[in-house]
Write a protein that holds these residues in place. Structure first.
Motif, short mmCIF file in Angstrom:
data_model
loop_
_atom_site.label_atom_id
_atom_site.label_comp_id
_atom_site.label_asym_id
_atom_site.label_seq_id
_atom_site.Cartn_x
_atom_site.Cartn_y
_atom_site.Cartn_z
N MET A 1 -1.64 23.02 -32.71
CA MET A 1 -0.89 22.49 -32.21
C MET A 1 0.33 22.35 -32.42
O MET A 1 1.15 22.58 -31.75
N VAL A 2 0.77 22.17 -33.67
CA VAL A 2 1.93 22.11 -34.78
C VAL A 2 2.37 23.76 -34.83
O VAL A 2 3.68 23.20 -34.42
N ASN A 3 2.14 24.82 -34.66
CA ASN A 3 2.45 25.84 -34.43
C ASN A 3 2.84 25.96 -32.75
O ASN A 3 3.31 27.34 -32.82
N ASN A 4 2.29 25.83 -31.72
CA ASN A 4 2.76 26.30 -30.42
C ASN A 4 3.10 24.87 -29.84
O ASN A 4 3.32 24.47 -28.98
N ASN A 5 3.69 24.24 -31.07
CA ASN A 5 4.87 23.13 -30.26
C ASN A 5 4.46 21.95 -29.49
O ASN A 5 4.75 21.22 -28.71
N LEU A 6 2.65 21.63 -29.53
CA LEU A 6 2.78 21.01 -29.18
C LEU A 6 2.65 19.58 -29.78
O LEU A 6 2.43 17.38 -29.29
N ALA A 7 2.76 19.32 -30.75
CA ALA A 7 2.84 18.21 -31.75
C ALA A 7 3.09 18.54 -32.64
O ALA A 7 3.93 19.80 -33.61
N SER A 8 3.82 17.29 -33.59
CA SER A 8 4.62 17.29 -34.88
C SER A 8 3.78 16.91 -35.77
O SER A 8 2.35 16.13 -35.37
N ILE A 9 3.37 18.06 -37.43
CA ILE A 9 2.59 17.20 -38.05
C ILE A 9 2.79 15.57 -38.47
O ILE A 9 2.23 15.20 -39.26
N GLU A 10 4.28 15.09 -38.27
CA GLU A 10 4.57 13.70 -38.86
C GLU A 10 3.30 12.57 -37.56
O GLU A 10 3.14 12.14 -37.54
N GLU A 11 3.37 13.21 -36.46
CA GLU A 11 2.91 12.94 -34.96
C GLU A 11 0.82 12.31 -35.37
O GLU A 11 0.45 11.72 -35.06
N LEU A 12 0.57 13.50 -36.47
CA LEU A 12 -1.18 13.78 -36.34
C LEU A 12 -1.35 13.05 -37.75
O LEU A 12 -2.06 12.32 -37.54
N LYS A 13 -0.10 12.67 -38.30
CA LYS A 13 0.03 11.80 -39.32
C LYS A 13 -0.82 10.74 -38.87
O LYS A 13 -0.81 9.13 -39.82
N ASN B 1 4.10 21.01 -22.62
CA ASN B 1 3.00 20.06 -22.37
C ASN B 1 1.99 20.83 -22.02
O ASN B 1 1.10 20.26 -22.21
N GLU B 2 1.94 22.36 -22.85
CA GLU B 2 0.84 22.44 -22.09
C GLU B 2 1.22 24.46 -23.33
O GLU B 2 2.22 24.84 -23.34
N ALA B 3 -0.16 24.66 -24.32
CA ALA B 3 -0.20 26.30 -24.38
C ALA B 3 -0.96 26.74 -24.24
O ALA B 3 -2.15 26.53 -23.86
N THR B 4 -1.19 28.23 -24.13
CA THR B 4 -2.42 28.93 -23.41
C THR B 4 -2.82 29.38 -24.98
O THR B 4 -2.09 30.35 -25.62
N PHE B 5 -4.40 29.88 -25.35
CA PHE B 5 -4.50 30.41 -26.38
C PHE B 5 -5.38 31.53 -26.44
O PHE B 5 -6.17 31.26 -25.27
N ASP B 6 -5.38 32.67 -27.60
CA ASP B 6 -6.58 33.57 -27.48
C ASP B 6 -8.43 32.77 -28.38
O ASP B 6 -7.48 32.40 -29.24
N ILE B 7 -8.69 33.01 -27.39
CA ILE B 7 -10.33 32.81 -27.39
C ILE B 7 -10.88 33.70 -28.59
O ILE B 7 -10.90 34.86 -27.43
N LYS B 8 -11.99 33.48 -29.11
CA LYS B 8 -13.04 34.55 -29.43
C LYS B 8 -14.23 34.60 -28.14
O LYS B 8 -14.32 33.95 -28.01
#
Length: 400
Positions: A334-346, A42-49
């Motif tokens: 998004m793909v690496n953190n399981n928020l979406a699939s490549i197919e969905e983004l395509k 449902n969500e993910a946390t990311f480190d940002i600059k």
């Protein structure tokens, strides 16, 4: 019915192998569909600059939470802006779009990140590279492209063109370099005068950052503690001049001197969003203006008349595309953190392309505004009056 019978006959003639392949494709679609609805986070946390700070004891958070819904929205919005600008390039080269045209591809994270951090009731004013902000503020693609082609269905009825697009709480699109900055302070003054808890995002480029009127506006905004976020979109080149050749100091976030400032990674939509949230809260709390420098990059030249490779190399552009592209960065997260699939983004990419093509079809077939409407919309909510034309014998009626 005839098509169904032909399809059935074809399957019989092709034998079991075709049926197996068809079943495999169906199973694949079912598997992708089931993953779309069940298996994503449902969500993910990311480190940002971390942002560079000026006159601030602490800055925006260095972590950002993004929900799946937010990520899909950011991705579709940035992809739409990218495709819209590429279509504008094509229409310009076909001489369907004429005149000045400044494209925004490469800088999508700036407008999308900023818009995601403010409210619809807040205000935005920018320079002539305005297509992305126009879309982010809610204007449909078809109205933007129709405005570019000078058609009646454009967002300002075909009379504004590339540099002069407007919608509610969006004041353009301004063609005079740096002139929108004092106007942005005026909008912020109105917010304060009427006691509204609103802010104004006032944008300009690194090329405009050396203008005297900008420093005058800084001074006035600081004296009156206006809720104004001054935002320098530093795409490294003012027309064909690099920032190093144009400015003795390229620390644009420090240019306000007595105004606090942030230098932000403008290629990261989450970094822009978190910095803009921080800046908006600073203004809403009554602390006065704040300055943001968004370090970004444009892929096209300054305008469509600039090939963009006489003052920088193709290799430089390609390096930015390969290492810092804002859409690719978001997609990988998004793909690496399981928020979406490549197919969905395509699938989103396909839908966006379809929307752009339909908008372009509208923009090239919609009629041009009639001559008798030339004088309309000079004022808002005023009785009709006459406007003089090119000479004293030609008159137009102006309707609000």
């Amino acid at each position: 019915m005839r098509k169904m019978l032909l399809a059935a006959l074809s399957r019989v003639l092709q034998g079991p192998a075709a049926a197996t392949a068809a079943a495999g494709r169906t199973a694949s679609r079912v598997m992708v569909a089931s993953r779309n609805y069940a298996d994503f986070a449902n969500e993910a946390t990311f480190d940002i600059k971390q942002c560079d700070l000026h006159r601030l004891e602490e800055g925006p958070s260095t972590t950002a939470v993004m929900t799946r819904e937010e990520g899909l929205h950011y991705y579709k919005t940035m992809q739409t802006i990218r495709r819209m600008e590429l279509k504008s390039d094509q229409l310009y080269k076909q001489k369907i779009i004429r005149g000045f045209c400044h494209l925004y591809d490469g800088q999508e994270a700036c407008c999308v990140g900023l818009e995601s951090a403010i409210k619809p009731t807040d205000h935005v004013i920018t320079a002539y590279r305005a297509h992305g902000f126009t879309y982010a503020r809610g204007v449909p693609v078809r109205e933007i492209l129709a405005e570019l082609t000078g058609r009646k269905g454009g967002c300002v009825k075909g009379k504004g063109g590339s540099m002069h697009m407007y919608t509610k709480n969006f004041y353009g699109g301004n063609g005079i370099v740096g002139a929108q900055v004092p106007l942005g302070a005026g909008i912020a003054l109105a917010c304060k005068y009427f006691g509204k808890n609103e802010v104004c995002l006032t944008l300009y480029g690194d090329g405009a950052a050396n203008q005297g009127q900008i420093f005058e506006t800084y001074n006035m905004a600081a004296l009156w503690k206006l809720p104004c976020i001054f935002i320098c979109e530093n795409n490294r080149y003012g027309m064909g001049t690099s920032v190093e050749r144009a400015a003795a100091s390229t620390d644009y976030y420090k240019r306000g001197d007595f105004i606090p400032g942030l230098r932000v990674d403008g290629m990261d939509v989450l970094c822009v969003r978190e910095a803009a949230k921080f800046a908006a809260e600073h203004c809403r709390s009554g602390k006065g203006p704040i300055l943001m420098e968004l370090q970004t990059y444009r892929y096209h030249g300054h305008s469509m008349s600039d090939p963009g490779i006489s003052y920088r190399t193709r290799e430089e552009i390609q390096e930015v595309r390969s290492k810092s592209d804002p859409i690719t960065l978001l997609k990988d997260r998004m793909v690496n953190n399981n928020l979406a699939s490549i197919e969905e983004l395509k699938e989103i990419d396909v839908a966006v392309r379809k929307e752009i093509e339909e908008a372009a079809q509208f923009a090239t077939t919609d009629p041009e505004p009639p001559l008798e409407e030339l004088g309309n919309h000079i004022y808002f909510n005023e009785p009709p009056f006459e406007v003089r034309g090119p000479n004293q014998w030609i008159r137009y009626k102006s309707v609000s």
